[in-house]
Design a protein around this motif. Sequence first.
Motif, short mmCIF file in Angstrom:
data_model
loop_
_atom_site.label_atom_id
_atom_site.label_comp_id
_atom_site.label_asym_id
_atom_site.label_seq_id
_atom_site.Cartn_x
_atom_site.Cartn_y
_atom_site.Cartn_z
N PHE A 142 0.83 -1.21 0.00
CA PHE A 142 0.00 0.00 0.00
C PHE A 142 0.86 1.26 0.00
N LEU A 143 1.90 1.28 0.85
CA LEU A 143 2.79 2.44 0.95
C LEU A 143 4.06 2.13 0.17
N SER A 144 3.99 2.32 -1.13
CA SER A 144 5.12 2.01 -2.00
C SER A 144 6.24 3.02 -1.83
N HIS A 145 7.39 2.71 -2.41
CA HIS A 145 8.55 3.61 -2.31
C HIS A 145 8.24 4.98 -2.90
N SER A 146 7.54 5.03 -4.03
CA SER A 146 7.23 6.31 -4.67
C SER A 146 6.28 7.13 -3.80
N VAL A 147 5.33 6.48 -3.14
CA VAL A 147 4.40 7.19 -2.27
C VAL A 147 5.13 7.76 -1.06
N LEU A 148 6.02 6.97 -0.46
CA LEU A 148 6.79 7.45 0.69
C LEU A 148 7.72 8.59 0.31
N SER A 149 8.23 8.59 -0.92
CA SER A 149 9.07 9.70 -1.39
C SER A 149 8.25 10.99 -1.47
N LYS A 150 6.99 10.89 -1.90
CA LYS A 150 6.12 12.06 -1.93
C LYS A 150 5.82 12.55 -0.53
N TYR A 151 5.60 11.62 0.39
CA TYR A 151 5.39 12.02 1.79
C TYR A 151 6.61 12.77 2.32
N ASP A 152 7.80 12.31 1.98
CA ASP A 152 9.03 12.95 2.46
C ASP A 152 9.16 14.36 1.89
N SER A 153 8.81 14.55 0.62
CA SER A 153 8.85 15.90 0.03
C SER A 153 7.89 16.84 0.74
N LEU A 154 6.72 16.34 1.09
CA LEU A 154 5.77 17.15 1.84
C LEU A 154 6.32 17.48 3.23
N PHE A 155 6.95 16.51 3.86
CA PHE A 155 7.53 16.72 5.19
C PHE A 155 8.59 17.82 5.17
N ARG A 156 9.43 17.81 4.15
CA ARG A 156 10.50 18.81 4.08
C ARG A 156 9.94 20.23 4.01
N PHE A 157 8.92 20.44 3.19
CA PHE A 157 8.37 21.79 3.06
C PHE A 157 7.59 22.18 4.32
N LEU A 158 6.79 21.28 4.85
CA LEU A 158 6.02 21.59 6.05
C LEU A 158 6.93 21.86 7.24
N MET A 159 8.07 21.17 7.29
CA MET A 159 9.05 21.45 8.34
C MET A 159 9.66 22.82 8.16
N LEU A 160 9.86 23.24 6.91
CA LEU A 160 10.39 24.58 6.65
C LEU A 160 9.43 25.64 7.17
N VAL A 161 8.13 25.44 6.93
CA VAL A 161 7.12 26.38 7.44
C VAL A 161 7.13 26.40 8.97
N THR A 162 7.16 25.22 9.57
CA THR A 162 7.15 25.12 11.03
C THR A 162 8.40 25.75 11.64
N ARG A 163 9.53 25.52 11.00
CA ARG A 163 10.79 26.07 11.53
C ARG A 163 10.79 27.60 11.46
N ALA A 164 10.28 28.16 10.37
CA ALA A 164 10.20 29.62 10.25
C ALA A 164 9.31 30.19 11.35
N LYS A 165 8.21 29.50 11.64
CA LYS A 165 7.31 29.97 12.69
C LYS A 165 7.97 29.90 14.06
N VAL A 166 8.64 28.79 14.34
CA VAL A 166 9.28 28.60 15.65
C VAL A 166 10.38 29.63 15.87
N GLU A 167 11.20 29.86 14.85
CA GLU A 167 12.31 30.80 15.01
C GLU A 167 11.80 32.23 15.21
N LEU A 168 10.72 32.60 14.54
CA LEU A 168 10.15 33.93 14.77
C LEU A 168 9.58 34.05 16.18
N GLN A 169 9.01 32.97 16.69
CA GLN A 169 8.48 33.00 18.05
C GLN A 169 9.59 33.28 19.07
#
Length: 446
Positions: free
Chosen positions: A238-265
């Motif tokens: 169900f969770l193929s390698h290509s699907v997990l790669s897409k999840y990882d790409s989403l994680f990288r960007f969402l972490m960038l947003v979260t990190r920018a928010k945390v550092e401003l706080q």
Amino acid sequence: FQKCVGVLLAQMTGWMLFGICQDPFEEFFIEHTTATAEDASPDDQFWSSFRCRNSMLPEFFNDRFAKKVLFIGKATQILHRHRPLPTQSRGAVSHNTDIRKFEVMMGELQRSEPFQPLQVESVVEQIRVSVAHRLWQMLANEAQLLHHLSAMRTFFLVGRGTLFQTFIEDSRAIMAFPPSRTASADLHGIFQATAAKDNCDEELIQRFQLKLIESEDQAKAWHGVSLQYQCEWPLSIFLSHSVLSKYDSLFRFLMLVTRAKVELQQTWLPLMSYRRAKREEYRISQQLIQLRHRMALLIDHLQFYLQVNVIDVNFSQLLKFIQTSGDFEAVLQRHNEYVDTLSTVIVGGNGVIFRRLEDILAVCLSFSAQLSRVKPFSSKAPELSTQVNMSSIQKIRLEFDRLVALLFTVISGITERQASAHLSQLLLRIDYNRFMQNTLQKAPNQ
């Protein structure tokens, strides 16, 4: 003709009911692609071992029918090889009854004259529903698919903000220097400890592996952070390698947003302490606070849009579909569409918008880095004007205004030319009550 049809139906029966592809003369429309090693993973076998050979597909069957037969045989192979049912179990009895029933039906089709393709398609669909339901039961009941999808939402899609805020704060000491050989293991240790403190499932925590790519550039250290998931069968189907790669790409960007928010706080408290400072120091602190407020407001609205308007809405729709479906193939397709939708909307829809968002977040992080050296106001603290390079701050402000204006112009232009619900929601979030538009109009034209 009838004898040829009989051979074809016999091949289909062996393939669909027993996962056996006997085709010594290469006449069947299902072919074996490559020799599969005995120790190959089940998901590799499922996706790669066999494929449709359309050149041998009879004209009375279409491509959709061939793909259906292909799926049934591959699923049957996996169920037979990797999950043999105890012969006396209720599931085994039901499964064996289905096989005998379908075998009789296929035998009757071989003997019937004249040949009726529509009846063959009807029987094949019944077999597909039975096999897909068995696979689905294995995923939903034994592999606890919903439990793992919730973990994907929590970790890959940064669904638990407090967890990642704590993780970013605890990782500062490591990320303040260029990544070393041990940095990846150290960072993963912090990640696991943070997740454990946040009462995450210990078994699921062990499945996630946070990795950090070595780099000589400390400024880009966070760019090398990725998240991996150790997936066992049958989840690996169900969770193929290509699907997990897409999840990882989403994680990288969402972490960038979260990190920018945390550092401003982190910059808020030291700046607010200068309310008691002298007039000039107070004036400088207010300028910094106002710029910080605009950055934080934009990031808060962006994060709300991503987490609520995009991820939560699509995740709720996915769960609703899964809970009302008993078909593995349908759920697999719906989940792939869910991941593709998130990837398109968040990181891959419009390249210009995505790059502008990345640039804006980078500017916010640069601003936070400038203010990280500011010490809280006290009689012994240096003057604020000596702690902050106001010339650099002015450049950051101008660049932030330019990028936000460009982002606003691009999104507005697209929504005017074509209907886009996601972009309209994003525009509404970042320009709520026309705050952003009015702020940019007051800024000097550059």
